[in-house]
Design a protein around this motif. Structure first.
Motif, mmCIF file in Angstrom:
data_model
loop_
_atom_site.group_PDB
_atom_site.id
_atom_site.type_symbol
_atom_site.label_atom_id
_atom_site.label_comp_id
_atom_site.label_asym_id
_atom_site.label_seq_id
_atom_site.Cartn_x
_atom_site.Cartn_y
_atom_site.Cartn_z
ATOM 1 N N LEU A 245 136.137 -40.344 11.421
ATOM 2 C CA LEU A 245 136.274 -40.404 9.957
ATOM 3 C C LEU A 245 137.073 -39.209 9.446
ATOM 4 C CD1 LEU A 245 135.274 -41.744 7.211
ATOM 5 C CD2 LEU A 245 133.450 -40.052 7.251
ATOM 6 N N THR A 249 140.635 -39.259 7.565
ATOM 7 C CA THR A 249 140.674 -38.957 6.122
ATOM 8 C C THR A 249 141.024 -37.507 5.808
ATOM 9 O OG1 THR A 249 138.336 -38.367 6.109
ATOM 10 C CG2 THR A 249 138.882 -40.691 5.648
ATOM 11 N N ALA A 347 133.709 -45.486 7.039
ATOM 12 C CA ALA A 347 135.015 -45.344 7.708
ATOM 13 C C ALA A 347 135.801 -46.648 7.597
ATOM 14 C CB ALA A 347 134.812 -44.950 9.170
#
Ligand code: TPP
Ligand code: MG
Length: 619
Positions: A245, A249, A347
């Motif tokens: 994740l 990100t 996610a």
């Protein structure tokens, strides 16, 4: 009844992600008249059913049991059997620590005769106004489930209720079944199904879909998000999905004490420890974050820097937690669910979204700067006695990536939180929920028992060592090797420093003779007549292999030597009690007297008020 209980415990299993195994891996115990002929007889009659481990101190055995469960991500546990009276109450501190840290431990103290025929029995505390009270009632506030088995048949519902709580990821902690000594020995025809194998399934619950949608919208519109990883990330084995994740990100991660190891130290998004004992990287990001995603954290004052860590006017919180009470903290959007399953869902919904490149770069730069600061502190080249940061650096350097560092109280946990380079999700084991002096060696024993394939480095201050070193003997008896690094700075350096910073000159925190006219004062001078206490000799007397290191080079040699020794080693190393690791853009609220004749206290009170003005409600 005790025979049925032992059979029942041996038949309990746990399953998560398709992996099934026994829940109880053994039973620690110290016998007295309250359990030797009950639970003791039952354990002795079928020694293969539940392996018995002899301990030295009941508090120590509860710590060992809790550390074991923590190391096994709360999917396996120990029972602890004691006599009545002092044997039982010695477990109180261990029980509170287990419950605060949310790790399962089953406590089985003896209790007063249910028949009351011999009253008052040896060690009975009489309460003239309350016939049914015993000292075991002290455990009610520190237990997640508490019961007393007054009749043998009560064991059936009580044992099942105990198991439900012990295996609940949201509710687990210390569970007590107090066992009146006569009832332990009574016969009863238990139903066969009570004693059959039983599997407790540990699921991965997902939050309400509408709440997840709201969370995704909030995250997508955030500019400076920060994720705080707590113990729940590690217990839920969510570290891989967390890393994915974060890679996708660019959300930076700060870690609590229990969550340290969630993202390994060298990941560019790893900001390290957060809060009062946090790094400048994590704390600077926190101060400006417009969104905080707390995962498996209970937001202790150390994590929130006593509610001063988050200074953005519009900061919002999203809390992923299996425990409803934690998910609702700080006025956050509650995502009540398992950390791994919820992070996976997030996610998937966040695919294609990432933080702005400048924010990612800023965080990477902070990560690099912080790593330089760690190197600086690891290699201070401090003259005279070693600085504690150099001691930590040597242990970090010379321990293997899978090895485990264990600690709990004093100045070492804060320094470890800042400086330890964690290279494995289970490589960092610091009990900082209750911060129990005396946990360290006993806890190390539990960790080693849980995973003998790893070297266990127990870092313990002289104060903690003096509170409870006895389980060294157990480690030798069980051939469970520990490498104990005993950092001797002649007293309570952490509290001395705290006291000095609040204007009270380190009163009562240093070991020294009273006769020198300055009782307990520890205002920074390095002289003073120390006590003729030799802790290395003490450890040797308890059967450990002892190495004395006088400086960092000798410590490094000792750590190398210790690896080749197959029994418990204690490395005694002195440290400069005044050469501490600084705190980085953070605060911890400790109250200061509002009125005092001391100018130092008045000054500290002023500082306190100006820091306290930065506190936020966050509701
Ligand atoms: C059982 C218990 N009693 C008291 C405290 C408060 N306390 C926290 S740290 C500390 C001193 C610890 O001394 P030491 O182990 O030598 O570590 P140092 O502070 O010197 O690093 C004390 C008294 C505590 N955490 N636990
Ligand atoms: Mg000390």
């Amino acid at each position: 009844m005790a025979q049925a209980l032992v059979r029942f415990l041996a038949a309990q299993k746990v399953e998560r992600d398709g992996r099934e195994h026994r829940f109880f891996q053994g039973c620690f115990g110290i016998f007295g008249h309250g359990n030797v002929t009950g639970v003791g007889q039952a354990l002795a009659e079928h020694p293969g059913r539940l392996t018995y481990y002899q301990a030295r101190n009941e508090q120590g055995m509860v710590h060992a049991a809790a550390a074991f469960a923590k190391m096994r991500n709360r999917l396996a546990a120990f029972a602890c059997t004691t006599s009545i009276g002092p044997g039982a109450t010695n477990m109180l501190t261990g029980a509170a620590a287990a419950t605060i840290n949310r790790v399962p431990v089953l406590l089985l103290p003896g209790d007063l005769f249910a028949s009351r025929r011999p009253d008052p029995v040896l060690q009975q505390l009489e309460s003239p106004g309350r016939g049914e009270l015993s000292v075991n009632d002290c455990f009610q506030p520190v237990s997640k489930y508490w019961d007393r088995i007054q009749r043998p048949e009560q064991l059936v519902p009580a044992a099942l209720a105990a198991m439900r709580v012990l295996t609940s990821q949201a509710e687990t902690g210390a569970v007590m079944l107090a066992l009146p000594e006569d009832v332990q020995t009574e016969a009863f025809e238990y139903p066969a199904e009570f004693l059959e194998d039983r599997v407790w399934h540990v699921g991965r619950p997902l939050p309400d879909p509408a709440a997840l949608d709201r969370a995704v919208t909030i995250i997508r519109t955030s500019k400076r998000p920060l994720l705080i990883a707590g113990g729940g990330v590690i217990y839920s084995e969510a570290t891989d999905v967390l890393r994915r994740l974060v890679d996708a990100t660019g959300i930076p991660v700060g870690e609590t004490q229990a969550g340290k190891g969630s993202l390994l130290f060298d990941h560019p998004s790893a900001m390290g420890g957060i809060g009062a004992t946090g790094t400048f990287a994590a704390n600077r990001v926190a101060a400006r974050a417009d969104l905080v995603i707390g995962v498996g954290t209970r937001y202790s004052d150390f994590t929130t820097a006593s509610k001063t860590a988050f200074q953005d006017a519009g900061v919002r919180f999203i809390n992923i937690n299996v425990a409803e009470a934690d998910a609702h903290k700080l006025g956050g959007l509650a995502l009540i669910g398992d950390a791994r399953a919820t992070l996976e869902a997030l996610a998937a919904s966040l695919k294609g979204w990432a933080v702005a490149p400048e924010y990612r770069r800023l965080c990477m730069k902070l990560h690099e700067d912080w790593d330089k600061e760690v190197s600086r502190l690891y290699h201070l080249g401090h003259a005279g006695l070693p600085a504690q940061s150099e001691v930590l650096g040597a242990v970090n350097d010379l321990s293997g990536p899978r090895d485990v560092v264990v600690c709990a109280a004093g100045s070492i946990p804060g320094d470890l939180h800042k400086l330890w380079r964690t290279r494995d999700a289970k490589g960092y084991h610091v009990e900082y929920g209750y911060s129990t002096m005396g946990y360290e060696i006993a806890g190390g024993l539990g960790v080693k028992l849980a995973d003998p394939s790893r070297e266990v480095y127990v870092m313990v201050g002289d104060g903690s060592y003096l509170m409870m070193a006895q389980e060294l003997v157990t480690s030798i008896q069980e051939r469970l090797k520990l490498t104990v690094v005993l950092v001797d700075n002649q007293g309570f350096a952490s509290i001395g420093g705290l006291s000095r910073s609040k204007g009270t000159a380190g009163f009562g925190t240093r070991y020294r003779y009273r006769s020198d006219g300055s009782l307990g004062d520890d205002s920074g001078q390095r002289d003073g007549k120390s006590l003729p206490v030799d802790l290395a000799l003490n450890a040797q007397g308890l059967g450990a292999h002892v190495i004395r290191a006088r400086n960092v080079e000798e410590l490094r040699d000792a750590l190398v030597e210790a690896k080749a020794i197959d029994q418990t080693v204690v490395i005694h190393v002195p440290a400069d009690r005044y050469e501490g690791v600084p705190s980085y853009v953070s605060w911890w609220e400790v109250p200061v007297a509002e009125v005092s004749e001391s100018g130092d206290v008045q000054k500290a009170r002023k500082e306190h008020e100006s820091e306290a003005a930065r506190r936020r409600w966050l509701i």
